[in-house]
Scaffold this motif. Structure first.
Motif: not given
Length: 342
Positions: A10-16, A322-327, A330-335
């Motif tokens: 569950r996403s709780v924060a998002q920031d580049e 963080g981490g790299i997503g399915e593609d 692209t780095a993920c900006p979410q916690v």
């Protein structure tokens, strides 16, 4: 974000500022310190910035301290409740075995010096670094420079002296199979007088774990975070699954967090297929009985795929950062936090 079989992130924060992979994420003074990493898949130069996430308030800030290390594929550990020690990693040109530390009280980065008698690895990246005490770490991984890599894994004890700002490596007598991008879990052994063992998972084609250290009852003084609610939820989740002595095969750059008797692994990159290699599976290693068993909980949601990410345990919750997503780029900006609803 929906998972499968009773779990979700569950996403709780998002920031580049959080969008990075192959970084470190370390809990210190009830904040998560993110150091370096790659800002996108395939990047050659690691970031040199440090970002702090406050899990209680959800705020994200960049640390303004100059002189931060440009690192990726490194490890970072808290020392003395004050220092954040970055061990090894890739600086864009070579693999390192040095130690640099952020003094969070003074707000400065310090390059610690090698103590007399130091016998360092040739270079480390995608290794593991596990706290045994406030001044002693166990480092495991394949060492080498930019042109050569050993065909086996080395195990080192790394001793830190915050007062003198020094470090010293000592190579242990054991070797492991060649692993890179693996994880390490310090877990209690079963029995009436439990000791501890350090297990290595993944980072090679094998599904077998290896022991990189064993300590008898009372030798390890390291206090693990208390997470009674999460432990109870994990216990319920594994009771709904089918255990196996076979672990994940060919998995690397996944995350691993120890929650009581459980090691919780998530995501990573599989070596078993050339395409669509980023994973979104949840694995739980249960040590409450002998033999220990693996529980696999797959996921159909492709948006959950991650590699080069980190998980941190804090306040009875497991965080994904963080981490790299399915593609694969692209780095993920979410916690996110792990929700279990068995």
């Amino acid at each position: 974000m929906a998972g499968a079989r009773g779990w979700t992130w569950r996403s709780v924060a998002q920031d580049e500022l959080l969008a990075r992979a192959f970084h470190s994420c370390t809990e210190l003074r009830e904040h998560f310190y993110l150091v370096g990493g790659l800002l996108e898949g395939g990047a050659r130069e690691p970031s040199s910035d440090t970002v702090v996430f406050d899990p209680a308030g959800g705020q994200v800030v960049r640390v303004g301290t100059p002189g931060g290390p440009g690192r990726s594929h490194h490890e970072a550990v808290p020392v003395g409740g004050r220092w954040l020690c970055v061990v090894g990693g890739w600086d864009g040109a070579r693999r390192l075995a040095t130690v640099v530390a952020l003094d969070t009280e003074r707000g400065v980065w310090e390059a610690w010096a090698a103590a007399p008698g130091n016998c360092p690895p040739a270079g480390l990246s995608s290794h593991t670094c596990t706290r045994l005490s406030d001044r002693e770490l166990r480092v495991a991984g394949r060492e080498g420079g930019t042109r050569t890599q050993r065909h086996y894994g080395s195990v080192y004890t790394l001793r830190l002296d915050p007062g003198a700002r020094t470090y010293s490596y000592k190579e242990e007598g054991c070797h492991t199979v060649s692993r890179s991008g693996h994880c390490a879990a310090l877990l209690q052994t079963p029995g009436p007088h439990p000791g501890h063992q350090l297990l290595l998972f993944g980072g090679c084609n094998s599904a077998e774990s290896e022991v990189a250290g064993h300590w008898s009852h009372g030798k390890i003084k390291e206090e693990t975070p208390v997470a009674p609610h999460l432990m109870e939820q994990l216990s319920r989740l594994v009771s709904s699954g089918q255990g196996s002595q076979q672990g994940p095969r060919g998995l690397r750059h996944h995350s691993c967090s120890v929650v009581g008797p459980f090691a919780v692994l998530f995501g990573g990159e599989t070596l078993t297929r050339a395409r669509d290699s980023v994973c979104n599976d949840l694995y739980i290693y249960d040590t409450r009985r002998s033999p220990s068993l693996w529980y696999h909980f797959p996921c159909a949601d492709r948006h959950l795929k991650r590699m080069g990410h980190r998980t941190c345990l804090w306040n009875d919750q497991l965080y994904l950062v963080g981490g790299i997503g399915e593609d694969g780029r692209t780095a993920c900006p979410q916690v996110c936090t792990l929700d279990l609803f068995i």
